[in-house]
Scaffold this motif. Sequence first.
Motif, mmCIF file in Angstrom:
data_model
loop_
_atom_site.group_PDB
_atom_site.id
_atom_site.type_symbol
_atom_site.label_atom_id
_atom_site.label_comp_id
_atom_site.label_asym_id
_atom_site.label_seq_id
_atom_site.Cartn_x
_atom_site.Cartn_y
_atom_site.Cartn_z
ATOM 1 N N ASP A 50 15.272 66.214 59.841
ATOM 2 C CA ASP A 50 15.313 66.565 61.256
ATOM 3 C C ASP A 50 14.825 65.379 62.070
ATOM 4 O O ASP A 50 13.630 65.169 62.229
ATOM 5 C CB ASP A 50 14.431 67.787 61.515
ATOM 6 C CG ASP A 50 14.493 68.232 62.975
ATOM 7 O OD1 ASP A 50 15.236 67.603 63.742
ATOM 8 O OD2 ASP A 50 13.795 69.193 63.333
ATOM 9 N N SER A 51 15.769 64.601 62.568
ATOM 10 C CA SER A 51 15.393 63.386 63.290
ATOM 11 C C SER A 51 14.846 63.679 64.673
ATOM 12 O O SER A 51 14.375 62.787 65.359
ATOM 13 C CB SER A 51 16.598 62.453 63.409
ATOM 14 O OG SER A 51 17.643 63.098 64.125
ATOM 15 N N SER A 52 14.906 64.942 65.095
ATOM 16 C CA SER A 52 14.427 65.275 66.431
ATOM 17 C C SER A 52 12.978 65.755 66.434
ATOM 18 O O SER A 52 12.418 66.044 67.488
ATOM 19 C CB SER A 52 15.323 66.366 67.048
ATOM 20 O OG SER A 52 15.198 67.568 66.307
ATOM 21 N N GLY A 83 10.133 56.269 66.644
ATOM 22 C CA GLY A 83 10.811 56.673 67.870
ATOM 23 C C GLY A 83 10.564 58.115 68.259
ATOM 24 O O GLY A 83 10.830 58.513 69.397
ATOM 25 N N ASN A 84 10.045 58.911 67.324
ATOM 26 C CA ASN A 84 9.758 60.325 67.590
ATOM 27 C C ASN A 84 8.307 60.552 68.010
ATOM 28 O O ASN A 84 7.905 61.703 68.201
ATOM 29 C CB ASN A 84 10.009 61.177 66.332
ATOM 30 C CG ASN A 84 11.451 61.125 65.878
ATOM 31 O OD1 ASN A 84 12.207 60.268 66.288
ATOM 32 N ND2 ASN A 84 11.828 62.047 65.015
ATOM 33 N N LYS A 107 6.073 68.927 73.636
ATOM 34 C CA LYS A 107 6.736 69.825 72.690
ATOM 35 C C LYS A 107 6.690 69.269 71.257
ATOM 36 O O LYS A 107 7.727 69.129 70.580
ATOM 37 C CB LYS A 107 8.181 70.090 73.114
ATOM 38 C CG LYS A 107 8.310 70.811 74.452
ATOM 39 C CD LYS A 107 9.755 71.060 74.816
ATOM 40 C CE LYS A 107 9.896 71.955 76.051
ATOM 41 N NZ LYS A 107 9.179 71.443 77.228
ATOM 42 N N PRO A 108 5.478 68.981 70.750
ATOM 43 C CA PRO A 108 5.388 68.358 69.434
ATOM 44 C C PRO A 108 5.561 69.350 68.287
ATOM 45 O O PRO A 108 5.287 70.553 68.425
ATOM 46 C CB PRO A 108 3.966 67.799 69.431
ATOM 47 C CG PRO A 108 3.195 68.747 70.303
ATOM 48 C CD PRO A 108 4.169 69.167 71.383
ATOM 49 N N ASP A 109 6.016 68.835 67.154
ATOM 50 C CA ASP A 109 6.023 69.593 65.905
ATOM 51 C C ASP A 109 4.794 69.269 65.069
ATOM 52 O O ASP A 109 4.345 70.094 64.273
ATOM 53 C CB ASP A 109 7.287 69.264 65.103
ATOM 54 C CG ASP A 109 8.545 69.609 65.875
ATOM 55 O OD1 ASP A 109 8.891 70.797 65.921
ATOM 56 O OD2 ASP A 109 9.151 68.691 66.466
ATOM 57 N N ILE A 179 8.318 67.283 57.892
ATOM 58 C CA ILE A 179 9.639 67.381 58.525
ATOM 59 C C ILE A 179 10.691 67.863 57.534
ATOM 60 O O ILE A 179 11.596 68.632 57.868
ATOM 61 C CB ILE A 179 10.034 66.021 59.122
ATOM 62 C CG1 ILE A 179 9.114 65.687 60.307
ATOM 63 C CG2 ILE A 179 11.494 66.002 59.551
ATOM 64 C CD1 ILE A 179 9.246 64.265 60.808
ATOM 65 N N ASN A 180 10.523 67.434 56.264
ATOM 66 C CA ASN A 180 11.496 67.813 55.227
ATOM 67 C C ASN A 180 11.175 69.147 54.564
ATOM 68 O O ASN A 180 11.845 69.529 53.593
ATOM 69 C CB ASN A 180 11.559 66.726 54.149
ATOM 70 C CG ASN A 180 12.254 65.483 54.638
ATOM 71 O OD1 ASN A 180 13.259 65.565 55.333
ATOM 72 N ND2 ASN A 180 11.718 64.327 54.289
ATOM 73 N N ASN A 181 10.151 69.848 55.063
ATOM 74 C CA ASN A 181 9.742 71.120 54.460
ATOM 75 C C ASN A 181 9.365 70.975 52.990
ATOM 76 O O ASN A 181 9.620 71.861 52.163
ATOM 77 C CB ASN A 181 10.844 72.179 54.609
ATOM 78 C CG ASN A 181 11.110 72.522 56.052
ATOM 79 O OD1 ASN A 181 10.179 72.726 56.838
ATOM 80 N ND2 ASN A 181 12.377 72.559 56.426
ATOM 81 N N THR A 182 8.767 69.819 52.660
ATOM 82 C CA THR A 182 8.292 69.578 51.287
ATOM 83 C C THR A 182 6.806 69.232 51.314
ATOM 84 O O THR A 182 6.340 68.435 50.517
ATOM 85 C CB THR A 182 9.082 68.433 50.632
ATOM 86 O OG1 THR A 182 8.970 67.260 51.459
ATOM 87 C CG2 THR A 182 10.544 68.798 50.445
#
Length: 554
Positions: A50-52, A83-84, A107-109, A179-182
């Motif tokens: 997820d690059s966003s 960049g994110n 709006k951070p993850d 981000i990769n759910n790992t």
Amino acid sequence: MAARLFKIFKNTMATQQFSSDFSVKQIDIAAADTSEPIEYNPTHQHEALDSSAKIVLATINAKYIHASLGLRYLYANLKELQGNCEIKEFVIQTRAIDIVERILESKPDIVGFGVYIWNIVETTNVVSLLKVIAPEIKIVLGGPEVSYESNNQAIVESADYVLTGPADESFYLLCKDIINNTEPAQKVLKSKPIALPDLELPYQYYTDEDLKNRLLYVEASRGCPFKCEFCLSSLDTASNPFELDLFLEEMETLYQRGARNFKFIDRTFNLNIKTTMQIMQFFLDKMSDELFLHFEVVPDHLPRKLKELLTQFPEGSLQFEVGIQTFNPEVQVNINRKQNNPKSKENLLWLRENTSAHIHADLIFGLPGETFDTFRASFNELYLCRPHEIQLGILKRLKGSPIIRHTEAFDLRFNPLPPFNILSTDRVDFATMQHVNRFARYWDMMGNSGRFKHTMPHLLDGNPFDNFMAVADWIFEKTGQTHQINLKKLFEYLSQAIAQLFPEKHAAVLSAMELDFNASKLKGNFNTLDLHGNQQKVASSQNKLAQRQQQHMQ
């Protein structure tokens, strides 16, 4: 060699192409697994799905002028995730709810926090609020305050992950896994060591606003070879330098961009004299009225060549922070501190008499084995070395520091709340600790502030520690406070205290104090101050009343 040249070229080009897209926000608005950390070995190294995904790096600084070097290291080493990411810096005075609002605007993850002894309370409040308002956000903690004794810390219980140790690379790897759910199952993760040549340097991420208005923290080396047990640096195995040519290229770029205020955070800047000389000469060749350099130096290691170089720096360009801590040999043995006391005193005097450097020397009260009398002796010895400032610190229990091995033998009792200061020892009771705390506060207001530079020598002459302690006690008894005393009142209280305690000094003190008052730019006339105390003020009022009555009778 080719790899090193390529990295120098890449870093230089990145600096030359400094992008305004990089965002640093400097905001100045007044049942978890907490077992011992395991080494973080991510198994999923593939590209982010997820690059966003948005990352915010945040910390709460003690003051606006401080710019976080640690966050910029993390940002510099985020690779394709850079960049994110956005850096947001706050100050202690900012309300937690306002900090949370500013963070959520992005709006951070993922939010990463730098946690230190000075911001642990405020950061805990922010993390707690974030987890209530936006529990889906992954909270990652790092920094010295959470890198040791992580169990049972409230902030750790609220967070998702803790990265212990230098997280320059491990934060990037953890973000990829999130981000990769790992992501790993373990909460507390030990960062793997990373060689300094493999680090991307962060200096290009100081903004133009930083260069203009804030301290720029830089480091030519990491680690410390000394083992002083009150300090976290005692856990280091050695002092490791960055590649000098590359470091100086980064300093050159900062200088060309307009940087003039450099604060080196190296624990022992003058350890390797050859390197020290090269860095000092680099800045001497660029000397201007605006250039200012701060270094932390060991006082017993100033060889002749370095001394010769130091004499060439003009007034206002150098500040040396010199850690003395104690002159008591027994206490030095207790805390594993190696220091040549006679050489340290000799070098402090030499610096004062032969250079224009501003000397800031540190003492610590409450060390194991220290008594009130031995601390008094250290203060008096240090005062005779004539540093511009004597910083009186109270021992703090830094998590992970080896000082705790003395807890039982010396009955060390620390505050369980930040800043974890010592409350008493087997040699110093609580009342005496508070006594010295007040001394330290008043010393900052009068001895270190520079506002009483003509007055202090007259007051302190003969017995510096006892004379100042008597004045501090007098002012506290009169006011009951060590804060919020305005400067004009401070002039009055100091004069009144000396008039009562040391009447033989008062005439000389008044002449010197008038010079200090005039230099302070305070409004009003010095002679209108209440310099002698209530009795004279009452007598003066009575005389004026009698004069008025006599005029009416004529």
